[in-house]
Design a protein around this motif. Structure first.
Motif, mmCIF file in Angstrom:
data_model
loop_
_atom_site.group_PDB
_atom_site.id
_atom_site.type_symbol
_atom_site.label_atom_id
_atom_site.label_comp_id
_atom_site.label_asym_id
_atom_site.label_seq_id
_atom_site.Cartn_x
_atom_site.Cartn_y
_atom_site.Cartn_z
ATOM 1 N N PHE A 183 25.627 4.733 -14.613
ATOM 2 C CA PHE A 183 25.303 4.847 -13.196
ATOM 3 C C PHE A 183 25.149 6.309 -12.780
ATOM 4 N N ASN A 184 26.051 7.171 -13.226
ATOM 5 C CA ASN A 184 25.966 8.580 -12.852
ATOM 6 C C ASN A 184 24.746 9.259 -13.469
ATOM 7 N N GLU A 185 24.381 8.847 -14.681
ATOM 8 C CA GLU A 185 23.172 9.400 -15.294
ATOM 9 C C GLU A 185 21.935 8.961 -14.524
ATOM 10 N N MET A 186 21.933 7.725 -14.035
ATOM 11 C CA MET A 186 20.830 7.268 -13.190
ATOM 12 C C MET A 186 20.740 8.136 -11.938
ATOM 13 N N MET A 187 21.876 8.421 -11.327
ATOM 14 C CA MET A 187 21.901 9.251 -10.125
ATOM 15 C C MET A 187 21.345 10.649 -10.409
ATOM 16 N N GLN A 188 21.729 11.209 -11.531
ATOM 17 C CA GLN A 188 21.248 12.540 -11.888
ATOM 18 C C GLN A 188 19.723 12.558 -12.031
ATOM 19 N N LEU A 189 19.183 11.531 -12.675
ATOM 20 C CA LEU A 189 17.733 11.459 -12.851
ATOM 21 C C LEU A 189 17.023 11.264 -11.516
ATOM 22 N N ASP A 190 17.584 10.425 -10.637
ATOM 23 C CA ASP A 190 16.974 10.206 -9.321
ATOM 24 C C ASP A 190 16.964 11.495 -8.507
ATOM 25 N N ILE A 191 18.061 12.236 -8.550
ATOM 26 C CA ILE A 191 18.137 13.484 -7.784
ATOM 27 C C ILE A 191 17.232 14.549 -8.407
ATOM 28 N N GLN A 192 17.155 14.573 -9.727
ATOM 29 C CA GLN A 192 16.234 15.497 -10.388
ATOM 30 C C GLN A 192 14.805 15.244 -9.924
ATOM 31 N N TYR A 193 14.422 13.963 -9.845
ATOM 32 C CA TYR A 193 13.073 13.645 -9.368
ATOM 33 C C TYR A 193 12.911 14.037 -7.914
ATOM 34 N N SER A 194 13.894 13.742 -7.087
ATOM 35 C CA SER A 194 13.813 14.045 -5.665
ATOM 36 C C SER A 194 13.573 15.526 -5.427
ATOM 37 N N ARG A 195 14.168 16.375 -6.252
ATOM 38 C CA ARG A 195 14.038 17.821 -6.072
ATOM 39 C C ARG A 195 12.765 18.398 -6.673
ATOM 40 N N ASN A 196 12.274 17.769 -7.730
ATOM 41 C CA ASN A 196 11.217 18.410 -8.524
ATOM 42 C C ASN A 196 9.924 17.616 -8.608
ATOM 43 N N LYS A 197 9.746 16.607 -7.782
ATOM 44 C CA LYS A 197 8.558 15.747 -7.888
ATOM 45 C C LYS A 197 7.272 16.541 -7.712
ATOM 46 N N THR A 198 6.309 16.224 -8.547
ATOM 47 C CA THR A 198 4.975 16.824 -8.484
ATOM 48 C C THR A 198 3.950 15.725 -8.767
ATOM 49 N N LEU A 199 2.706 16.005 -8.488
ATOM 50 C CA LEU A 199 1.641 15.057 -8.784
ATOM 51 C C LEU A 199 1.606 14.758 -10.279
ATOM 52 N N TRP A 200 1.735 15.784 -11.104
ATOM 53 C CA TRP A 200 1.692 15.588 -12.548
ATOM 54 C C TRP A 200 2.863 14.732 -13.018
ATOM 55 N N MET A 201 4.058 14.937 -12.469
ATOM 56 C CA MET A 201 5.219 14.147 -12.844
ATOM 57 C C MET A 201 5.009 12.672 -12.500
ATOM 58 N N ASP A 202 4.456 12.397 -11.320
ATOM 59 C CA ASP A 202 4.188 11.012 -10.932
ATOM 60 C C ASP A 202 3.201 10.352 -11.891
ATOM 61 N N LEU A 203 2.144 11.073 -12.252
ATOM 62 C CA LEU A 203 1.138 10.515 -13.162
ATOM 63 C C LEU A 203 1.737 10.223 -14.540
ATOM 64 N N VAL A 204 2.586 11.124 -15.042
ATOM 65 C CA VAL A 204 3.222 10.918 -16.345
ATOM 66 C C VAL A 204 4.137 9.703 -16.299
ATOM 67 N N ILE A 205 4.924 9.573 -15.231
ATOM 68 C CA ILE A 205 5.841 8.436 -15.098
ATOM 69 C C ILE A 205 5.063 7.115 -15.034
ATOM 70 N N ILE A 206 3.990 7.095 -14.259
ATOM 71 C CA ILE A 206 3.168 5.879 -14.154
ATOM 72 C C ILE A 206 2.570 5.535 -15.508
ATOM 73 N N PHE A 207 2.100 6.532 -16.242
ATOM 74 C CA PHE A 207 1.498 6.307 -17.555
ATOM 75 C C PHE A 207 2.518 5.745 -18.541
ATOM 76 N N LYS A 208 3.777 6.182 -18.449
ATOM 77 C CA LYS A 208 4.816 5.742 -19.378
ATOM 78 C C LYS A 208 5.389 4.369 -19.026
ATOM 79 N N THR A 209 5.178 3.925 -17.805
ATOM 80 C CA THR A 209 5.867 2.726 -17.316
ATOM 81 C C THR A 209 5.500 1.473 -18.098
ATOM 82 N N VAL A 210 4.205 1.239 -18.354
ATOM 83 C CA VAL A 210 3.788 0.006 -19.038
ATOM 84 C C VAL A 210 4.381 -0.093 -20.445
ATOM 85 N N PRO A 211 4.292 0.942 -21.309
ATOM 86 C CA PRO A 211 4.933 0.838 -22.626
ATOM 87 C C PRO A 211 6.438 0.602 -22.529
ATOM 88 N N VAL A 212 7.094 1.224 -21.568
ATOM 89 C CA VAL A 212 8.531 1.020 -21.389
ATOM 90 C C VAL A 212 8.828 -0.425 -20.997
#
Length: 267
Positions: A183-212
């Motif tokens: 749970f705490n690792e999930m929180m860390q990742l969510d906060i990392q995204y909240s602070r550092n989100k970029t267009l490129w990061m969103d595109l990479v996450i969307i691209f990775k979602t289907v294989p995951v």
């Protein structure tokens, strides 16, 4: 993982609470692009739910989103009508207070799930109606998962920083291990995204979602099969074991009376 250490780590320099314009443009553009594919699939899922379980097709549930605002989150219904929720609340509380992996309760077997509901849940297809939430601006395609009110009430101050961005259909946590993170690792990742989100990061996450998602479906199926095999009793007349003595194979079988008999056959 020590909560006080995490609190000090994430209280320094919180990110902006403004939603960048590119995020809204990306959300609407991608929804319009995938709509011809998603709409027929959604209709088929809706018909399937109607056939296997009486009740509404969609499930509406209050969730906590951007800056702590409440909204009604939409999902395809994967549980029987009036299924109890106390077990989920208790299980989530245990995960929040421990370092156990964030596995779904239905991975352990959940009698509340409708036939093949596990497939919709493990694939993420049950969350397709949340595209409506995205179109309304209550969610984004990428962001932390919207939590339940009773979950947010237990958040520590540093954990509330995850509300500084729109909740999403998928996110950094989902493509970074998900069921193998605490749970705490999930929180860390969510906060990392909240602070550092970029267009490129969103595109990479969307691209990775289907294989995951495909990997999660396979993993869920294998776990269910292993659980069934581990708990299944030995049926009558089925080979339960074999051993060889002096070149003769002895095959033990369980008969209708529940007693074992031994047959022999040449090796």
């Amino acid at each position: 993982m020590n909560d006080s250490r995490n609190q000090n780590q994430f209280e320094i320099g919180p990110g902006s609470t403004q939603i960048p314009r590119w995020k809204r443009v990306l959300d609407v553009l991608l929804i319009l692009l995938v709509l011809p594919l998603v709409l027929p699939l959604a209709v088929l899922i809706g018909i399937f739910i109607m056939l296997v379980s009486p009740g509404p097709i969609l499930f509406r549930q209050e969730r906590v989103g951007f800056l702590g605002r409440r909204f009604m989150c939409l999902k395809f219904r994967t549980m029987f009508v009036r299924a109890e929720t106390a077990s989920h609340e208790g299980y989530l509380s245990q995960l929040m207070d421990s370092n156990a992996p964030m596995q779904k309760l239905d991975n352990r077997g959940d009698s509340r799930i409708i036939p093949f509901g596990w497939l919709l849940r493990s694939s993420g297809l049950d969350e397709l109606p949340q595209l409506i939430n995205v179109f309304h601006g209550e969610m984004s395609l990428v962001g932390p998962r919207p939590c339940l009110p009773y979950e947010s009430n237990k958040y520590l101050p540093w954990q509330r920083e995850r509300f500084n961005t729109l909740p999403g259909l998928t996110g950094l946590w989902q493509v970074s291990g998900k069921n193998r993170t605490t749970f705490n690792e999930m929180m860390q990742l969510d906060i990392q995204y909240s602070r550092n989100k970029t267009l490129w990061m969103d595109l990479v996450i969307i691209f990775k979602t289907v294989p995951v998602m495909i990997g999660q479906m396979v993993e869920s199926r294998l776990k269910k099969r292993a659980a069934v095999q581990a708990n299944a009793p030995s049926p009558a007349g089925v080979r339960t074991g074999n051993f060889a003595v002096n070149g003769i194979e002895r095959i033990s079988r369980k008969n209708q009376a529940g007693k074992f008999t031994v047959e022999t056959q040449a090796n």
